[in-house]
Design an enzyme around this catalytic site. Structure first.
Site, mmCIF file in Angstrom:
data_model
loop_
_atom_site.group_PDB
_atom_site.id
_atom_site.type_symbol
_atom_site.label_atom_id
_atom_site.label_comp_id
_atom_site.label_asym_id
_atom_site.label_seq_id
_atom_site.Cartn_x
_atom_site.Cartn_y
_atom_site.Cartn_z
ATOM 1 N N ASP A 1 -5.689 57.711 43.447
ATOM 2 C CA ASP A 1 -4.420 58.376 43.709
ATOM 3 C C ASP A 1 -3.607 58.487 42.418
ATOM 4 O O ASP A 1 -3.567 57.562 41.609
ATOM 5 C CB ASP A 1 -3.643 57.554 44.751
ATOM 6 C CG ASP A 1 -2.337 58.199 45.150
ATOM 7 O OD1 ASP A 1 -2.366 59.309 45.703
ATOM 8 O OD2 ASP A 1 -1.288 57.575 44.903
ATOM 9 N N GLU B 1 -7.190 62.151 41.316
ATOM 10 C CA GLU B 1 -6.180 63.147 41.720
ATOM 11 C C GLU B 1 -5.231 63.368 40.546
ATOM 12 O O GLU B 1 -4.511 62.458 40.140
ATOM 13 C CB GLU B 1 -5.383 62.667 42.926
ATOM 14 C CG GLU B 1 -4.290 63.653 43.331
ATOM 15 C CD GLU B 1 -3.161 63.008 44.129
ATOM 16 O OE1 GLU B 1 -2.510 63.722 44.906
ATOM 17 O OE2 GLU B 1 -2.911 61.792 43.963
#
Length: 544
Positions: free
Chosen positions: A199, A264
């Site tokens: 993330d 990401e």
């Protein structure tokens, strides 16, 4: 096969919304286990599990309070182990979200760090003194609104939070933090996990000098719904020190053959550049995705330019393209202005993301052609939507539960009250309905993924684009003598293109397409996939 991920297909499961096994209205690990056969039936290679670790759930699990425990909301570590075992038995790899740019303010690390300025973890988070007038140390803003700095009375200092105030940022300039994060990764890899979706992978480091961000030059004076979008985030994220850290991550992953990373990259200005940088060579991340294909743009020029830019100059990195996920409006709704039929658009999007060079990410419900759910303000749970309504309605509309059986309450997701409602538009597209319809979006996905596995050119082959006028996108995927030509009409109007070769034939996965002599007729959102001529055979396109 240690590089199964290269050209692989990853299916994202949002655990809260997949299947509830207890009746509490929230999906869980036993529920996912019960539905693994559905995922396996699609023909994907891997499951990505959104956050499962212990959390106060202020940001739906992206605020971690214990990295080495499953949140009781979802089950137990034993449930996790069973999920890994069952998935592997079905031929599915499993990766999970690793949220380490920040923690919850309930994490023991932060509780110790905030207690004083001289404890063992005093420098594990990003702390800074106030300016003489008491204001924050610089102008950095939070993604969720307001300053990225929050005052803490015990330390009499500000701490950095790129997201909620309850999500303080870890200080990756501290080697002890890096080692602690590697220990967390090792814990899950030792349990049989096949890797991580990292993330906010470009948020780990901040500018050590805490310099203020400049304004975004392209804003042209128009205020944004969220002021965060008015800054160029030159100093608050995407720092050069990140590269050395990612090499440490890769070094750890290399000790687990077959394990992979998907980063990401959240940077509107440098997303593609960072994707390339973070995946180049063999000592950084395996693959990355940015938000380039997760926005409203739906043109041949846009898709072509991003793919060509990524692979320019013989780039050795690897992308993972996605059209939907838990953070954006579902693409069937987002790209609706370019279509007259959601079903046609769903099929075209599947064919496009699964034939571009790179790996592909599919979001749960995408295989059903689910549109964005219409969520009322009083139904919202997403802090972003609550803060910025109605200009930004948040992410709840793409996070509503999977519809499994149309004639059951809440479409079979739960026997209780679901954490987000299941709306009629979603129930009508339930899995049971589509299983029974050979022409459904679900069965198209199964057919296409099975067909894709028989064409190596679509997994690791090269890509070369043809020069076509909008709205036609065409490219060739090459691998030996089994090349394919892919042609897409990205519009709601019929289009005809002329082929220089007339002996071509359509592959059975083509949709809204027909060959009439040298003319390729493409209906609204139609696409054609054709075997390319052997050897040096050339194909060209021109307007009729």
């Amino acid at each position: 096969m240690t590089e199964w991920w290269r050209g692989g297909v990853i299916y994202q499961v949002y655990p809260r919304s997949f299947q509830d096994s207890t009746g509490d209205g929230v999906g869980d690990l036993p529920g996912i286990i019960d539905r693994l056969d559905h995922i396996a039936s699609l023909g994907v290679d891997c499951i990505w599990l959104s956050p499962l670790t212990k959390s106060p759930q202020a940001d739906m699990g992206y605020d971690v309070s214990d990295y080495m425990a499953v949140d009781p909301l979802f089950g137990s570590l034993q449930d996790f182990d069973l999920l890994i075992e069952r998935a592997h038995a079905l031929g599915l790899k499993v990766i999970m979200d690793q949220v380490v740019s920040h923690t919850s303010d309930q994490h023991p690390w932060f509780r110790e760090s905030c207690f004083s300025r001289d404890n063992a973890k005093a420098d594990w988070y990003v702390w800074a003194d106030a300016k003489p007038d008491g204001s924050p140390p610089n102008n950095w803003l939070s993604v969720f609104g307001g300053s990225a700095w929050e005052w803490h009375t015990a330390r009499k200092q500000y701490y950095l939070h790129n997201f909620l105030t309850s999500q303080p940022d870890l200080n990756f300039h501290n080697p002890a933090v890096q080692e602690a994060v590697l220990d967390v990764m090792r814990f899950w890899l030792d349990r049989g996990l096949d890797g991580f979706r990292l993330d906010t992978v470009n948020y780990y480091f901040h500018d050590a000098k805490l310099r203020s961000n400049p304004p975004l030059k392209s804003l042209k004076g128009l205020p944004a719904t969220n002021p965060y979008d008015m800054q160029s985030h030159k100093f608050s994220k995407s720092q050069p020190e990140n590269v050395a850290w990612l090499k440490k991550v890769r070094k750890l992953l290399d000790k687990y053959p077959g394990a992979t990373t998907v980063g990401e990259v959240g940077d509107d200005e440098r997303g593609l550049e960072l994707m390339r940088q973070y995946t180049s060579g063999t000592d950084l991340l395996h693959q990355c995705y940015s938000f380039d294909f997760l926005g409203p743009k739906f043109t041949a020029k846009h898709f072509r330019s991003k793919v060509e830019a990524f692979f320019a100059d013989g780039e050795t990195g690897w992308p993972c393209w996605s059209f939907s996920n838990h953070d954006v409006i579902r693409h069937v709704t987002r790209w609706a202005p370019h279509s007259v039929s959601p079903a046609d658009l769903a099929r075209q999007a599947a064919a496009l993301v699964l034939t571009l060079k790179g790996s592909a990410g599919l979001y749960q419900g995408e295989e059903l052609g689910l549109p964005e759910a219409d969520i009322l303000y009083e139904e919202l749970t997403d802090p972003r939507g609550i803060r910025f309504w109605p200009g930004d309605k948040g992410r709840d509309g793409c996070r509503t539960p999977m519809p499994w059986q149309h004639d059951l309450p809440h479409a079979g997701f739960t026997t209780g009250k679901p954490w987000l409602p299941v709306k009629p538009a979603q129930s009508a597209l339930s899995v049971d309905v589509q299983n029974a319809d050979p022409d459904s979006s679900l069965n198209f996905y199964r057919k296409f993924l099975a067909w894709r596995k028989t064409h190596p050119a679509l997994v690791t082959g090269d890509i070369a684009f043809f020069n076509c006028a909008e709205p036609v996108l065409a490219y060739r995927r090459s691998a030996g003598n089994k090349d394919l030509i892919c042609v897409f009409n990205l519009s709601p109007e019929p289009r005809v293109v002329k082929l220089s070769k007339v002996e071509l034939a359509l592959e059975p996965v083509s949709h809204n397409a027909a060959l009439a002599g040298s003319s390729l007729e493409l209906g609204p959102n139609g696409f054609a996939i054709l075997p390319a001529p052997a050897g040096e055979g050339k194909v060209s396109f021109r307007s009729p």
